[in-house]
Design an enzyme around this catalytic site. Sequence first.
Site, PDB file in Angstrom:
ATOM      1  N   ILE A  89       0.189 -10.932 -42.781  1.00  0.00           N
ATOM      2  CA  ILE A  89      -0.608  -9.878 -42.263  1.00  0.00           C
ATOM      3  C   ILE A  89      -1.397  -9.636 -42.157  1.00  0.00           C
ATOM      4  O   ILE A  89      -3.231  -9.338 -42.751  1.00  0.00           O
ATOM      5  CB  ILE A  89       0.094  -8.070 -42.025  1.00  0.00           C
ATOM      6  CG1 ILE A  89       1.832  -8.401 -42.624  1.00  0.00           C
ATOM      7  CG2 ILE A  89      -0.411  -7.337 -41.591  1.00  0.00           C
ATOM      8  CD1 ILE A  89       1.777  -7.143 -43.896  1.00  0.00           C
ATOM      9  N   HIS A  90      -2.497  -9.341 -41.056  1.00  0.00           N
ATOM     10  CA  HIS A  90      -4.290 -10.209 -40.628  1.00  0.00           C
ATOM     11  C   HIS A  90      -4.082  -8.764 -39.599  1.00  0.00           C
ATOM     12  O   HIS A  90      -3.851  -8.184 -39.086  1.00  0.00           O
ATOM     13  CB  HIS A  90      -4.208 -11.318 -40.263  1.00  0.00           C
ATOM     14  CG  HIS A  90      -5.451 -11.637 -39.932  1.00  0.00           C
ATOM     15  ND1 HIS A  90      -6.371 -12.747 -40.865  1.00  0.00           N
ATOM     16  CD2 HIS A  90      -7.034 -11.806 -38.652  1.00  0.00           C
ATOM     17  CE1 HIS A  90      -7.490 -12.623 -40.754  1.00  0.00           C
ATOM     18  NE2 HIS A  90      -6.976 -12.064 -39.577  1.00  0.00           N
ATOM     19  N   PRO A  91      -6.171  -8.920 -39.952  1.00  0.00           N
ATOM     20  CA  PRO A  91      -6.641  -9.139 -41.729  1.00  0.00           C
ATOM     21  C   PRO A  91      -6.173  -8.032 -42.562  1.00  0.00           C
ATOM     22  O   PRO A  91      -6.833  -6.581 -42.425  1.00  0.00           O
ATOM     23  CB  PRO A  91      -8.164  -8.733 -40.999  1.00  0.00           C
ATOM     24  CG  PRO A  91      -7.486  -7.947 -39.922  1.00  0.00           C
ATOM     25  CD  PRO A  91      -6.547  -8.057 -39.121  1.00  0.00           C
TER      26      PRO A  91
ATOM     27  N   GLU B  19      -2.516 -10.076 -47.701  1.00  0.00           N
ATOM     28  CA  GLU B  19      -2.276 -11.892 -47.308  1.00  0.00           C
ATOM     29  C   GLU B  19      -2.502 -12.538 -47.548  1.00  0.00           C
ATOM     30  O   GLU B  19      -2.082 -13.704 -47.644  1.00  0.00           O
ATOM     31  CB  GLU B  19      -3.025 -11.410 -46.062  1.00  0.00           C
ATOM     32  CG  GLU B  19      -4.241 -11.991 -45.831  1.00  0.00           C
ATOM     33  CD  GLU B  19      -3.902 -12.359 -44.099  1.00  0.00           C
ATOM     34  OE1 GLU B  19      -3.536 -12.779 -43.150  1.00  0.00           O
ATOM     35  OE2 GLU B  19      -5.437 -11.856 -43.766  1.00  0.00           O
TER      36      GLU B  19
END
Length: 524
Positions: free
Chosen positions: A498-500, A504
């Site tokens: 899952i960015h940012p 992650e």
Amino acid sequence: MIRFARRMQKFCKSADIFDVAVIGGGSGGLAFALEGAKLGLKIAVFDYVTPSSQGSIWGLGGTCVNVGCIPKKLMHQSALIKENIEGSTPYGWTPSEQEQVNWEILVENIQNHIKGLNYGYKQNLQKSGILYLNELATFKDNHTLQYGKMDDFKSNDINKLRELKFKYCVISTGGRPTKLQSISKYAITSDDIFSQTKPPGKTLVVGGGYIALESAGMLKGLGYDVTLMTRGKYLREFDQDVVKMILEHYQKYLSVNIVPESLPFHSELKDDKILVKWKSTVNSQEDAGIFDTVLMAIGRQANTQMLNLDKLGIKVNPNNNKIFGNQNGEVERTEVENIFAIGDVLNGIPELTPIASKSGQLLAKRIKLLIKGSYSQKEYESTKLEYNDYPTTVFTPLEYSFVGFSEEQARSKFGEMNIEIYHSKFVPLEEQLCDKLDENYELLQRKVYVKAICNVLDNNKVVGLHYLGPNAGEVMQGFAVAIKLGMRLDDLQRTVGIHPTNAEEFVLLKVTKSSKADFEKHGC
Ligand code: FAD
């Protein structure tokens, strides 16, 4: 409520037998009672708080609610707010000049919140038909409790004590902070800090466990001058790579004064302040300092001295007064068949609220089966808590959460050659606009560290997962489920990030510790 309690007291003067008497209305005892009542068990809960040496007392709910997790997390939150305010300039805010928290307001609001929780617990017990007695209980025999106020016991007036009969008993009496006799006269503990109305001022925190580190970080974050002292290692049972980073953060980023390997041996009052003398445990060199507050956090002792356990033949660990369980393959069963123990009072299990409450809920199901008399072995086994792979968080200003083994534990359990460690360190995005400088005009940035410990012999099964950084507990709770399901490194690596976010990084891990390659990321 008072009328209800009186009615129930009269009711239990009759020869009525309760299915279960619970001694201790903390995380474990309350969870047991509420679950048991749902299952139709007739339950009485005793909860009585003896005042701390400073006179602090509190209401129903035990350590976590009154003098543990809850007030601690709220003070931690207050400290984090200050940190965020300080770092807000690059984000377009103009922070105020307030150096220290308004302690009176913080304490008043926390205590009001706790009173609401105390009231809620009483209501829940009442609504569930559970008898709550704000009395000190002790065993007369293995089917009878004697109870009364502390003074009734002290005066040895047997007529003042009442009795309650039970089929089963659950001891969930928790523990209290250990005192270091040499400095205890002027020192407080975690039993006092969250309710004292006087701001702590310059504080010496003595201890090396998580409560000591959390207290030191929290008080520093609230704006007070803090010295942290322990006689040995900090966070001995935790992953030492991470512990080193926490201490570095305390010294460099927070300017906590760390006095390693030292033990206080004397304290006295001097002009309304406390003069403390200490000695190095390495070379016996002496030193001294003057403080407004001395906070001792050197461990905890179980509340078993009042219970008359020796009369029943229940043994306790002489080092911490904790009850030895583990009878008949059941962690919570004592030497006396119908008496169980859960939570902090039980020897050898982690002192954590979710452990106490989950084992309480499961034990209620087990005792229901025992009372019912007919059940399958599978049903019975399903009421046992798995005490391994539990996640936990240390609420230091830079939070630390983990599940499973530390690197040291994994090496000794699986063998040096059979584990591989994947790790990474980086400055999180939210820190990258930071403009805080140290005395050498170098940027002071909080860094996140993540580490996965894998058992090579078991197809890189992840046996330990560690995270140092913001919102650590929130990050780790979900990973704890994955670990329970037997996650392997490959499962992590095929998961989309899952960015940012900081979390992650777990699904991006590539650098092994054995390669000795640079594990610190530079740039995005
Ligand atoms: P307790 O909650 O201690 O309850 C025992 C109750 O029994 C008490 O109310 C006691 O007064 C009463 N009692 C004792 N003897 C008698 C008797 N003879 N008769 C009647 N009543 C009696 N855990 C976490 O998971 N996360 C955290 O962040 C966290 N932070 C903490 C911070 C601090 C400062 C401290 C001190 C603890 C923290 N803990 C945390 C640990 C957590 O609070 C305990 O693990 C948990 O409260 C244990 O629950 P328990 O039911 O075993 O005992």
